[in-house]
Design a protein around this motif. Structure first.
Motif, PDB file in Angstrom:
ATOM      1  N   LEU A 154       0.829  -1.212   0.000  1.00 24.70           N
ATOM      2  CA  LEU A 154       0.000   0.000   0.000  1.00 24.70           C
ATOM      3  C   LEU A 154       0.860   1.259   0.000  1.00 24.70           C
ATOM      4  O   LEU A 154       0.399   2.344  -0.330  1.00 24.70           O
ATOM      5  CB  LEU A 154      -0.911   0.021   1.228  1.00 24.70           C
ATOM      6  CG  LEU A 154      -1.944  -1.105   1.324  1.00 24.70           C
ATOM      7  CD1 LEU A 154      -2.560  -1.143   2.711  1.00 24.70           C
ATOM      8  CD2 LEU A 154      -3.021  -0.920   0.278  1.00 24.70           C
TER       9      LEU A 154
ATOM     10  N   HIS B 216     -12.150   2.665   9.860  1.00 25.13           N
ATOM     11  CA  HIS B 216     -12.334   1.241  10.177  1.00 25.13           C
ATOM     12  C   HIS B 216     -11.175   0.742  11.017  1.00 25.13           C
ATOM     13  O   HIS B 216     -10.162   1.426  11.161  1.00 25.13           O
ATOM     14  CB  HIS B 216     -12.535   0.407   8.922  1.00 25.13           C
ATOM     15  CG  HIS B 216     -11.359   0.374   7.977  1.00 25.13           C
ATOM     16  ND1 HIS B 216     -10.911   1.485   7.299  1.00 25.13           N
ATOM     17  CD2 HIS B 216     -10.549  -0.640   7.604  1.00 25.13           C
ATOM     18  CE1 HIS B 216      -9.886   1.146   6.545  1.00 25.13           C
ATOM     19  NE2 HIS B 216      -9.628  -0.140   6.707  1.00 25.13           N
TER      20      HIS B 216
ATOM     21  N   ASP C 267      -3.594  -0.168   9.970  1.00 19.34           N
ATOM     22  CA  ASP C 267      -2.968   0.983   9.306  1.00 19.34           C
ATOM     23  C   ASP C 267      -3.808   2.257   9.440  1.00 19.34           C
ATOM     24  O   ASP C 267      -3.347   3.353   9.120  1.00 19.34           O
ATOM     25  CB  ASP C 267      -2.647   0.682   7.820  1.00 19.34           C
ATOM     26  CG  ASP C 267      -3.822   0.112   7.061  1.00 19.34           C
ATOM     27  OD1 ASP C 267      -4.719  -0.478   7.685  1.00 19.34           O
ATOM     28  OD2 ASP C 267      -3.845   0.254   5.822  1.00 19.34           O
ATOM     29  N   HIS C 268      -5.026   2.113   9.930  1.00 18.02           N
ATOM     30  CA  HIS C 268      -5.888   3.282  10.146  1.00 18.02           C
ATOM     31  C   HIS C 268      -6.052   3.586  11.641  1.00 18.02           C
ATOM     32  O   HIS C 268      -6.075   4.730  12.050  1.00 18.02           O
ATOM     33  CB  HIS C 268      -7.265   3.044   9.502  1.00 18.02           C
ATOM     34  CG  HIS C 268      -7.171   2.806   8.036  1.00 18.02           C
ATOM     35  ND1 HIS C 268      -7.539   3.738   7.088  1.00 18.02           N
ATOM     36  CD2 HIS C 268      -6.693   1.749   7.322  1.00 18.02           C
ATOM     37  CE1 HIS C 268      -7.306   3.258   5.877  1.00 18.02           C
ATOM     38  NE2 HIS C 268      -6.792   2.051   5.995  1.00 18.02           N
TER      39      HIS C 268
ATOM     40  N   ASP D  35     -10.913   2.871   3.046  1.00 17.24           N
ATOM     41  CA  ASP D  35     -10.529   1.861   2.057  1.00 17.24           C
ATOM     42  C   ASP D  35     -11.724   1.353   1.261  1.00 17.24           C
ATOM     43  O   ASP D  35     -11.679   0.269   0.689  1.00 17.24           O
ATOM     44  CB  ASP D  35      -9.834   0.673   2.745  1.00 17.24           C
ATOM     45  CG  ASP D  35      -8.433   1.034   3.209  1.00 17.24           C
ATOM     46  OD1 ASP D  35      -7.980   2.160   2.942  1.00 17.24           O
ATOM     47  OD2 ASP D  35      -7.794   0.180   3.844  1.00 17.24           O
TER      48      ASP D  35
ATOM     49  N   HIS E  95      -5.511   5.323   0.809  1.00 13.32           N
ATOM     50  CA  HIS E  95      -4.185   5.053   0.246  1.00 13.32           C
ATOM     51  C   HIS E  95      -4.153   5.567  -1.192  1.00 13.32           C
ATOM     52  O   HIS E  95      -5.177   5.698  -1.834  1.00 13.32           O
ATOM     53  CB  HIS E  95      -3.896   3.548   0.220  1.00 13.32           C
ATOM     54  CG  HIS E  95      -4.111   2.876   1.538  1.00 13.32           C
ATOM     55  ND1 HIS E  95      -3.146   2.845   2.519  1.00 13.32           N
ATOM     56  CD2 HIS E  95      -5.179   2.244   2.054  1.00 13.32           C
ATOM     57  CE1 HIS E  95      -3.620   2.200   3.575  1.00 13.32           C
ATOM     58  NE2 HIS E  95      -4.854   1.819   3.319  1.00 13.32           N
TER      59      HIS E  95
HETATM   60 ZN   LIG Z   1      -5.988   0.690   4.761  1.00 11.10          ZN
END
Ligand SMILES: [Zn+2]
Length: 327
Positions: free
Chosen positions: A20, A70, A74-75, A185, A227
């Motif tokens: 990503l 969410h 990574d968030h 996402d 992303h």
């Molecule tokens: Zn993500």
């Protein structure tokens, strides 16, 4: 760092070793309360990038609230390093329940085993799962927001748009006056948001396709994704994403052919956009995501009546339904 609209900034948070490449964190600056949408992984590289971004923008952490689209690491992961005593954290209900429930890693492991994931690779796959490595065990106090609820930040008035699919409670933010969708996402360019299923009572692919339709009908000039690049033609991208899943569903039906197979076997025969010569060479975490993705497609086909699921002993297998319902 990029100012997309007055006082709405994109801060790029690096995601080392991830295809990503980076996360887009969106920062709304205000003389009252600032708002940060999505944060990064709980690791130093992300924290450094976030801190330097906020410094440049002269954002006071004490006057900052958070919205997380969410629960993926990574968030959500870096949130624990950023909240202060005065911060509000806005999040969706289904995923709050998920992080507050204990034992879900164990349930996922058992479910993966049932779907043919080899026992000897299971623990290692979990160990290398980014959610495990760079997530956060800590659970913040959460303000639950539902579809249609509003958050005001500076001159921006956002409306929550519930878009389950990529995750159980995934939620976007829509600014109707500016026709902006902060998409997490749900819609990405160049890469297809991955849709995984890890439970027999869910049908995330069906949810995802319905959430695409929901957003397709909205008036949007600019999509701010979690992303990669910003998206201007959301309808064109949604059409591509729907086509992708249509192709995938057909591929899964072809792979099943005459055989009975586990989801893991199906995953090993699907085509994946990875730099590996064979399934055996796939990194374990990728095998894990691929299996979850195969299950999502299998469940969708099962609910449509096109394939049959057979639970035999410890193992779940799928086969084509030779007499599918006529629709
Ligand atoms: Zn993500």
């Amino acid at each position: 760092m990029e100012e997309i609209q007055p006082n709405l900034f994109r801060v790029e948070i690096p995601l080392p070793n991830s295809p990503l490449k980076f996360l887009n964190s969106y920062v709304i600056r205000s003389s009252d309360r600032n708002l940060i949408v999505d944060t990064g992984l709980n690791r130093k590289e992300c924290l450094d990038a976030m801190r330097s971004g906020l410094q440049q923008l002269e954002i006071d952490p004490e006057k900052t609230d958070f919205f997380i689209t969410h629960l993926h690491a990574d968030h959500f992961g870096l949130l624990s390093k950023l909240v202060t005593d005065t911060s509000q954290v806005f999040f969706n209900r289904p995923e709050r329940e998920l992080i507050e429930a204990s034992g879900w890693w164990e349930r996922m492991v058992a479910y993966a085993a049932k779907n043919g994931f080899p026992e000897n690779e299971l623990r290692a796959a979990i160990q290398s799962h980014p959610g495990r490595e760079f997530g956060s065990e800590w659970v913040p106090e959460i303000n639950v927001l539902q579809d249609g609820d509003e958050i005001i930040a500076g001159n921006y008035r956002f409306r929550c748009v519930s878009t389950p699919g990529h995750s159980l409670g995934h939620t976007c933010l829509y600014e109707p006056d500016r026709k902006i969708l902060v998409a997490g996402d749900h819609i990405l360019i160049d890469i297809t948001p991955n849709i995984q299923c890890w439970s027999d009572d869910q049908n995330p692919l069906q949810n995802y396709l319905a959430s695409l339709d929901k957003v397709n009908d909205m008036e949007i000039d600019l999509v701010l994704p979690g992303h990669r690049r910003l998206i201007t033609d959301h309808k064109a991208r949604i059409a591509e994403l729907k086509e992708h899943h249509d192709r995938r569903l057909k591929e899964v039906l072809t792979i099943l052919g005459e055989d009975q197979q586990t989801a893991f076997q199906v995953a090993s025969r699907m085509t994946w956009d990875l730099d590996c010569d064979s399934w055996e060479e796939f990194p374990r975490a990728q095998k894990w995501f691929a299996t979850g993705e195969a299950i999502a497609h299998l469940r969708y086909l099962e609910r449509k009546g096109l394939i049959l699921r057979k639970d035999e002993g410890e193992m779940t297998r799928f086969s084509r339904n030779e007499s599918p319902p006529l629709v």
